[in-house]
Design a protein around this motif. Structure first.
Motif, PDB file in Angstrom:
ATOM      1  N   SER A 149       0.804  -1.202   0.000  1.00 17.42           N
ATOM      2  CA  SER A 149       0.000   0.000   0.000  1.00 17.42           C
ATOM      3  C   SER A 149       0.856   1.280   0.000  1.00 17.42           C
ATOM      4  CB  SER A 149      -0.861   0.029   1.270  1.00 17.42           C
ATOM      5  OG  SER A 149      -1.739  -1.063   1.347  1.00 17.42           O
ATOM      6  N   ILE A 150       2.069   1.209  -0.540  1.00 18.11           N
ATOM      7  CA  ILE A 150       2.964   2.357  -0.443  1.00 18.11           C
ATOM      8  C   ILE A 150       2.450   3.598  -1.176  1.00 18.11           C
ATOM      9  CG2 ILE A 150       5.187   3.214  -1.329  1.00 18.11           C
ATOM     10  CD1 ILE A 150       6.536   0.886   0.005  1.00 18.11           C
ATOM     11  N   PRO A 151       1.968   3.514  -2.435  1.00 14.40           N
ATOM     12  CA  PRO A 151       1.497   4.755  -3.072  1.00 14.40           C
ATOM     13  C   PRO A 151       0.385   5.441  -2.286  1.00 14.40           C
ATOM     14  CG  PRO A 151       1.788   3.029  -4.700  1.00 14.40           C
ATOM     15  CD  PRO A 151       1.926   2.366  -3.354  1.00 14.40           C
ATOM     16  N   MET A 243      -7.863  -2.645  -4.564  1.00 16.52           N
ATOM     17  CA  MET A 243      -6.865  -2.569  -3.502  1.00 16.52           C
ATOM     18  C   MET A 243      -7.297  -1.668  -2.342  1.00 16.52           C
ATOM     19  SD  MET A 243      -4.703  -4.637  -4.644  1.00 16.52           S
ATOM     20  CE  MET A 243      -4.068  -5.364  -6.155  1.00 16.52           C
ATOM     21  N   SER A 244      -8.417  -0.952  -2.497  1.00 19.83           N
ATOM     22  CA  SER A 244      -8.861  -0.075  -1.406  1.00 19.83           C
ATOM     23  C   SER A 244      -9.175  -0.862  -0.146  1.00 19.83           C
ATOM     24  CB  SER A 244     -10.098   0.724  -1.837  1.00 19.83           C
ATOM     25  OG  SER A 244     -11.221  -0.126  -2.025  1.00 19.83           O
ATOM     26  N   ALA A 245      -9.532  -2.136  -0.286  1.00 25.45           N
ATOM     27  CA  ALA A 245      -9.865  -2.952   0.880  1.00 25.45           C
ATOM     28  C   ALA A 245      -8.708  -3.018   1.862  1.00 25.45           C
ATOM     29  CB  ALA A 245     -10.264  -4.364   0.436  1.00 25.45           C
ATOM     30  N   VAL A 246      -7.490  -3.071   1.345  1.00 27.32           N
ATOM     31  CA  VAL A 246      -6.323  -3.074   2.229  1.00 27.32           C
ATOM     32  C   VAL A 246      -5.758  -1.664   2.397  1.00 27.32           C
ATOM     33  CG1 VAL A 246      -4.795  -3.718   0.318  1.00 27.32           C
ATOM     34  CG2 VAL A 246      -4.016  -4.022   2.657  1.00 27.32           C
ATOM     35  N   ASN A 247      -5.693  -0.889   1.303  1.00 28.49           N
ATOM     36  CA  ASN A 247      -5.059   0.438   1.374  1.00 28.49           C
ATOM     37  C   ASN A 247      -5.709   1.352   2.410  1.00 28.49           C
ATOM     38  OD1 ASN A 247      -3.340  -0.305  -0.703  1.00 28.49           O
ATOM     39  ND2 ASN A 247      -4.510   0.753  -2.288  1.00 28.49           N
ATOM     40  N   GLU A 248      -7.041   1.387   2.415  1.00 28.67           N
ATOM     41  CA  GLU A 248      -7.724   2.290   3.346  1.00 28.67           C
ATOM     42  C   GLU A 248      -7.417   1.909   4.789  1.00 28.67           C
ATOM     43  OE1 GLU A 248     -11.852   2.286   2.376  1.00 28.67           O
ATOM     44  OE2 GLU A 248     -11.581   3.390   0.504  1.00 28.67           O
ATOM     45  N   LYS A 249      -7.351   0.615   5.077  1.00 28.69           N
ATOM     46  CA  LYS A 249      -7.060   0.173   6.441  1.00 28.69           C
ATOM     47  C   LYS A 249      -5.627   0.500   6.842  1.00 28.69           C
ATOM     48  CE  LYS A 249     -10.499  -3.563   6.512  1.00 28.69           C
ATOM     49  NZ  LYS A 249     -11.181  -3.183   5.268  1.00 28.69           N
ATOM     50  N   VAL A 250      -4.706   0.363   5.882  1.00 32.32           N
ATOM     51  CA  VAL A 250      -3.307   0.694   6.166  1.00 32.32           C
ATOM     52  C   VAL A 250      -3.153   2.189   6.429  1.00 32.32           C
ATOM     53  CG1 VAL A 250      -0.992   0.816   5.143  1.00 32.32           C
ATOM     54  CG2 VAL A 250      -2.349  -1.281   4.927  1.00 32.32           C
ATOM     55  N   PHE A 269      -9.823  13.291  10.589  1.00 29.40           N
ATOM     56  CA  PHE A 269      -9.315  12.711   9.341  1.00 29.40           C
ATOM     57  C   PHE A 269     -10.231  11.614   8.813  1.00 29.40           C
ATOM     58  CE2 PHE A 269      -6.815   9.343   7.266  1.00 29.40           C
ATOM     59  CZ  PHE A 269      -6.276  10.041   6.197  1.00 29.40           C
ATOM     60  N   ARG A 270     -10.567  11.722   7.508  1.00 28.74           N
ATOM     61  CA  ARG A 270     -11.327  10.698   6.790  1.00 28.74           C
ATOM     62  C   ARG A 270     -10.565  10.341   5.514  1.00 28.74           C
ATOM     63  NH1 ARG A 270     -15.300  14.600   7.620  1.00 28.74           N
ATOM     64  NH2 ARG A 270     -15.268  15.078   5.387  1.00 28.74           N
ATOM     65  N   TYR A 271     -10.777   9.091   5.036  1.00 21.79           N
ATOM     66  CA  TYR A 271     -10.053   8.666   3.837  1.00 21.79           C
ATOM     67  C   TYR A 271     -10.907   7.723   3.007  1.00 21.79           C
ATOM     68  CZ  TYR A 271      -6.403   6.820   0.789  1.00 21.79           C
ATOM     69  OH  TYR A 271      -5.660   6.471  -0.304  1.00 21.79           O
ATOM     70  N   LYS A 272     -10.863   7.911   1.681  1.00 17.45           N
ATOM     71  CA  LYS A 272     -11.630   7.069   0.764  1.00 17.45           C
ATOM     72  C   LYS A 272     -10.882   6.916  -0.554  1.00 17.45           C
ATOM     73  CE  LYS A 272     -15.323   4.761  -0.442  1.00 17.45           C
ATOM     74  NZ  LYS A 272     -15.650   3.474   0.241  1.00 17.45           N
ATOM     75  N   GLU A 273     -10.906   5.690  -1.110  1.00 14.25           N
ATOM     76  CA  GLU A 273     -10.268   5.417  -2.389  1.00 14.25           C
ATOM     77  C   GLU A 273     -11.294   4.970  -3.429  1.00 14.25           C
ATOM     78  OE1 GLU A 273      -5.779   4.012  -1.118  1.00 14.25           O
ATOM     79  OE2 GLU A 273      -7.116   2.568  -2.070  1.00 14.25           O
TER      80      GLU A 273
END
Length: 417
Positions: A149-151, A243-250, A269-273
């Motif tokens: 999930s680096i990017p 990949m949002s399933a893992v990226n958002e959690k990371v 803070f909120r985040y969504k992909e």
């Protein structure tokens, strides 16, 4: 356990004969760092020799690269290898099957660890079982150091750092869209996705928990995939990004760890992909998510059907060829909004992250290798050198940003809107 500063190798690539492992070794060969002492590790000597021969065509000095025999199921062999190196790169998946013994051995032997997993149920297991032990021994265990999930993780870190340093404001909302991508997939990736779908160690409720990996709760809530148009991303249609399933959690774990350190992105803070599509593909993908995917998940829970379906999927070790990988690239855009007073002018910034190789098997190899090199070259300067089960942003921060953007290897940039 041998003395950390006296170890023979700076890093070892574990799983060097696998598809991603061999390509990671090729990246290390390409950079031709004469001050780097490294070795290949795997189960099969003959296959290791084949990988070494490939590397020697890139850098002839690697013809004598050391080969180490180790098996994830044999504790003694893991301890023998890890006691000789400061850092290990693991590309051996599915990680839920093969990853835990290696991480446990790293903590026993005092060896830092990075990997390419996207299996967040397994990362949750690591956090619950081994985070405190890793902190006590100051060992950095850093999963998700590839395209997932680096990017995403460093992209959010970048826009938050910019907002704080230039505007002296906290971030209240970040949204990301994968606006362009070209790349293939490997059998190992497919097998890992299946492992996530069939994992029985995590409930459906936990799967939906936005803060599954975080140290604290925030304001994000579980949500179902929808399609919508977004002016911030060229007025294009936005739909589910796999990949949002893992990226958002990371990313949310990063937010929580930075908050624990007193350096939060922002209290609200909120985040969504999402991913950018034309309308019809966006609609088709969303319909598949609500029909085919739930049916497949049910079928995978029946052992006979699961085995039959798995046998039809690509096997580990398969993946895009060199010509396909050379054509790969991706671009992500991040829109960050600052936390301001109700009547103040909105402050927003746009971040861009670009890669110029196949995301999964070119840039992933760059990212996991450079993550390991952060530890080898700059351990004292890393924000995560106190150890624990960390994310790329909380482990490496600006050090990794600098390494990835060196000589234009990748682009991480942010500007005011």
């Amino acid at each position: 356990m041998t003395d950390f500063t006296q170890r023979k190798y700076d890093l070892v690539v574990f799983g060097a004969t696998g598809f991603t492992g061999a390509l990671t070794c090729e990246y290390l060969a390409e950079i031709q760092d004469e001050n780097l002492s490294w070795a290949l590790a795997g189960r099969n000597l003959g296959k290791l020799e084949q990988v070494r021969d490939r590397l020697a065509t890139i850098d002839p000095k690697l013809q004598n690269l050391d080969l180490l025999i180790a098996d994830a199921t044999q504790t003694t062999s893991l301890d023998t290898v890890l006691s000789q190196t400061r850092v290990v790169i693991s590309t051996v998946g599915p990680f839920v099957k093969y990853g835990t013994p290696l991480v446990e051995a790293c903590i026993r032997q005092g060896t830092h660890y990075v990997d390419t997993t996207g299996e967040y149920p397994w990362v949750k297991q690591l956090i619950d079982r081994l985070d405190k032990k890793a902190q006590e021994k100051q060992i950095m265990i850093v999963p998700t150091c590839g395209f997932d999930s680096i990017p995403s993780d460093l992209g959010v870190y970048m826009v938050s750092d910019y907002m704080h340093s230039k505007h002296n404001l906290a971030v209240t909302d970040v949204k990301m869209s994968l606006v362009h991508v070209k790349g293939g997939y490997s059998g190992g990736t497919v097998q890992s996705i299946v492992e996530i779908m069939t994992n029985k160690d995590i409930s459906g409720k936990d799967q939906m928990d936005p803060y599954l990996l975080a140290t604290r709760q925030g304001v994000d809530r579980p949500s179902l995939p929808m399609i919508r148009r977004d002016r911030d991303f060229g007025d294009k249609w936005q739909a589910f990004f796999l990949m949002s399933a893992v990226n958002e959690k990371v990313v949310r774990r990063s937010w929580s760890i930075w908050a624990d350190r007193g350096q939060s992105y922002g209290n609200l803070f909120r985040y969504k992909e999402t991913m950018t599509f034309d309308f019809l593909p966006a609609l088709a993908l969303t319909l598949i998510l609500y029909t085919v995917v739930p049916l497949a998940a049910l079928l995978f829970k029946v052992p006979f059907l699961a085995n039959k379906m798995k046998s039809m999927l690509p096997a580990s070790g398969d993946g895009p060829d060199a010509e396909q990988r050379a054509k790969g690239c991706f671009e992500m855009q991040f829109i960050a909004t600052a936390e301001t007073e109700p009547y103040d002018k909105a402050v927003r910034v746009r971040g861009t992250v670009k890669g110029f190789r196949d995301p999964g098997y070119g840039d992933t190899c760059r990212m996991v290798a450079e993550s390991a090199l952060c530890i080898v070259k700059s351990l004292k300067d890393l924000p995560g050198n106190g150890g624990g089960i960390l994310t790329p942003a909380t482990a490496f921060g600006k050090v990794l940003l600098d390494r990835l953007t060196h000589n234009g290897g990748m682009i991480f940039e942010v500007k005011d809107i």
